[in-house]
Design a protein around this motif. Structure first.
Motif, PDB file in Angstrom:
ATOM      1  N   ILE A 100       0.833  -1.205   0.000  1.00 42.07           N
ATOM      2  CA  ILE A 100       0.000   0.000   0.000  1.00 42.07           C
ATOM      3  C   ILE A 100       0.868   1.254   0.000  1.00 42.07           C
ATOM      4  CG2 ILE A 100      -1.586   1.338   1.469  1.00 42.07           C
ATOM      5  CD1 ILE A 100      -2.921  -1.427   2.109  1.00 42.07           C
ATOM      6  N   ARG A 101       2.033   1.186   0.653  1.00 44.22           N
ATOM      7  CA  ARG A 101       2.934   2.340   0.693  1.00 44.22           C
ATOM      8  C   ARG A 101       3.793   2.466  -0.564  1.00 44.22           C
ATOM      9  NH1 ARG A 101       5.504   2.810   6.758  1.00 44.22           N
ATOM     10  NH2 ARG A 101       3.567   3.365   7.813  1.00 44.22           N
ATOM     11  N   HIS A 102       3.812   1.438  -1.386  1.00 41.81           N
ATOM     12  CA  HIS A 102       4.654   1.468  -2.582  1.00 41.81           C
ATOM     13  C   HIS A 102       4.237   2.639  -3.463  1.00 41.81           C
ATOM     14  CE1 HIS A 102       6.406   0.210  -6.416  1.00 41.81           C
ATOM     15  NE2 HIS A 102       7.256  -0.482  -5.684  1.00 41.81           N
ATOM     16  N   GLU A 103       5.244   3.283  -4.087  1.00 43.74           N
ATOM     17  CA  GLU A 103       4.940   4.490  -4.869  1.00 43.74           C
ATOM     18  C   GLU A 103       3.934   4.243  -5.984  1.00 43.74           C
ATOM     19  OE1 GLU A 103       9.023   2.904  -6.248  1.00 43.74           O
ATOM     20  OE2 GLU A 103       8.089   3.358  -4.330  1.00 43.74           O
ATOM     21  N   THR A 104       3.894   3.025  -6.523  1.00 41.83           N
ATOM     22  CA  THR A 104       2.932   2.743  -7.593  1.00 41.83           C
ATOM     23  C   THR A 104       1.495   2.822  -7.087  1.00 41.83           C
ATOM     24  OG1 THR A 104       4.562   1.303  -8.625  1.00 41.83           O
ATOM     25  CG2 THR A 104       2.316   1.071  -9.389  1.00 41.83           C
ATOM     26  N   ASN A 105       1.293   2.543  -5.810  1.00 43.28           N
ATOM     27  CA  ASN A 105      -0.058   2.590  -5.261  1.00 43.28           C
ATOM     28  C   ASN A 105      -0.609   4.012  -5.213  1.00 43.28           C
ATOM     29  OD1 ASN A 105      -2.149   0.817  -4.322  1.00 43.28           O
ATOM     30  ND2 ASN A 105      -1.928   1.737  -2.320  1.00 43.28           N
ATOM     31  N   VAL A 106       0.285   5.003  -5.322  1.00 42.09           N
ATOM     32  CA  VAL A 106      -0.144   6.398  -5.401  1.00 42.09           C
ATOM     33  C   VAL A 106      -1.106   6.577  -6.581  1.00 42.09           C
ATOM     34  CG1 VAL A 106       0.665   8.755  -5.883  1.00 42.09           C
ATOM     35  CG2 VAL A 106       1.904   7.304  -4.272  1.00 42.09           C
ATOM     36  N   VAL A 107      -0.905   5.796  -7.631  1.00 42.38           N
ATOM     37  CA  VAL A 107      -1.792   5.870  -8.801  1.00 42.38           C
ATOM     38  C   VAL A 107      -3.232   5.618  -8.362  1.00 42.38           C
ATOM     39  CG1 VAL A 107      -2.347   4.809 -11.038  1.00 42.38           C
ATOM     40  CG2 VAL A 107       0.046   5.222 -10.393  1.00 42.38           C
ATOM     41  N   TRP A 108      -3.441   4.595  -7.526  1.00 44.37           N
ATOM     42  CA  TRP A 108      -4.794   4.302  -7.043  1.00 44.37           C
ATOM     43  C   TRP A 108      -5.356   5.452  -6.238  1.00 44.37           C
ATOM     44  CZ3 TRP A 108      -8.758   1.612  -8.212  1.00 44.37           C
ATOM     45  CH2 TRP A 108      -8.610   0.423  -8.925  1.00 44.37           C
ATOM     46  N   PHE A 109      -4.536   6.011  -5.325  1.00 44.10           N
ATOM     47  CA  PHE A 109      -5.019   7.126  -4.515  1.00 44.10           C
ATOM     48  C   PHE A 109      -5.435   8.300  -5.396  1.00 44.10           C
ATOM     49  CE2 PHE A 109      -1.974   5.555  -0.991  1.00 44.10           C
ATOM     50  CZ  PHE A 109      -2.934   4.669  -0.521  1.00 44.10           C
ATOM     51  N   GLU A 110      -4.603   8.616  -6.382  1.00 43.90           N
ATOM     52  CA  GLU A 110      -4.907   9.723  -7.303  1.00 43.90           C
ATOM     53  C   GLU A 110      -6.229   9.477  -8.035  1.00 43.90           C
ATOM     54  OE1 GLU A 110      -3.343  12.601  -8.595  1.00 43.90           O
ATOM     55  OE2 GLU A 110      -1.906  12.620  -6.946  1.00 43.90           O
ATOM     56  N   LEU A 111      -6.403   8.266  -8.535  1.00 44.10           N
ATOM     57  CA  LEU A 111      -7.596   7.962  -9.317  1.00 44.10           C
ATOM     58  C   LEU A 111      -8.851   7.928  -8.460  1.00 44.10           C
ATOM     59  CD1 LEU A 111      -6.205   5.257 -11.770  1.00 44.10           C
ATOM     60  CD2 LEU A 111      -6.541   7.693 -12.182  1.00 44.10           C
TER      61      LEU A 111
END
Length: 200
Positions: A100-111
């Motif tokens: 969840i903390r991985h930088e790629t998961n930021v994509v989910w938060f943004e979307l």
């Protein structure tokens, strides 16, 4: 010796992969609203015409990026849980938080934030989000003792995800490492307690 020439299908697949990777990277680094078609194409090294040969709209490539982020997370988790021995709860919970903390998961938060006010994005992301949560819940069921009731496992798994989502968002603005570690340990105890109750 020259490399064999790629087929049209292979070239198409490679271009689509470049565009999806570039979309993930753009959303991660500059945010959803600034991840324009131009930004995506520049990062991918593909013309706008090339993008529109494979995707009908920016929204289509964004949804493909969301699907790919979910696929990557689940592939990593499946690798972790397909060992012969069951992992200790602390390792499972620690992995979930790290993913969840991985930088790629930021994509989910943004979307997810953008989808709150963009009905079309919300509608398109709904089946993607549902499929991802279904996969996460099933992975949790597979990882825990089979005697733990599946409905309880689903509840605990999604509750932990939402807790770690909130923690991940707040930790840059208001980091509380001691509390975060205590939260992790107590979450692992909860999972362990579920497994013990199933055995007794």
């Amino acid at each position: 010796m020259t490399a064999p020439r790629r087929t049209q299908a292979e070239r198409k697949g490679a271009t689509i992969a470049k565009l999806v990777d570039a979309t993930i990277e753009a959303i991660e680094e500059v945010g959803y609203h600034r991840a324009s078609i131009g930004e995506i194409c520049t990062r991918a090294g593909v013309s706008k015409g090339g993008l529109f040969r494979h995707f009908d709209s920016r929204l289509d490539v964004v949804v493909a990026a969301a699907q790919e982020v979910g696929r990557r997370h689940m592939a990593n988790f499946r690798d972790l849980t397909t060992t012969e021995d069951r992992l200790p709860p602390i390792d499972l919970v620690r992995y979930a938080r790290a993913a969840i903390r991985h930088e790629t998961n930021v994509v989910w938060f943004e979307l997810l934030v953008a989808a709150r006010t963009e009905p079309e994005l919300r509608e398109r992301l709904h089946p993607v989000a549902r499929a991802l949560i279904d996969d996460v819940e099933q992975a949790a069921i597979d990882a825990l003792d089979p005697d733990v009731p599946p409905d309880l496992t689903r509840l605990v798994a999604t509750s932990l995800i939402h807790m770690f989502d909130g923690e991940s968002i707040f930790r840059n603005t208001y980091p509380r490492p001691d509390l975060e570690e205590e939260r992790l340990e107590n979450a692992a105890r909860l999972v362990e307690m579920l497994s013990r109750q199933a055995v007794t």
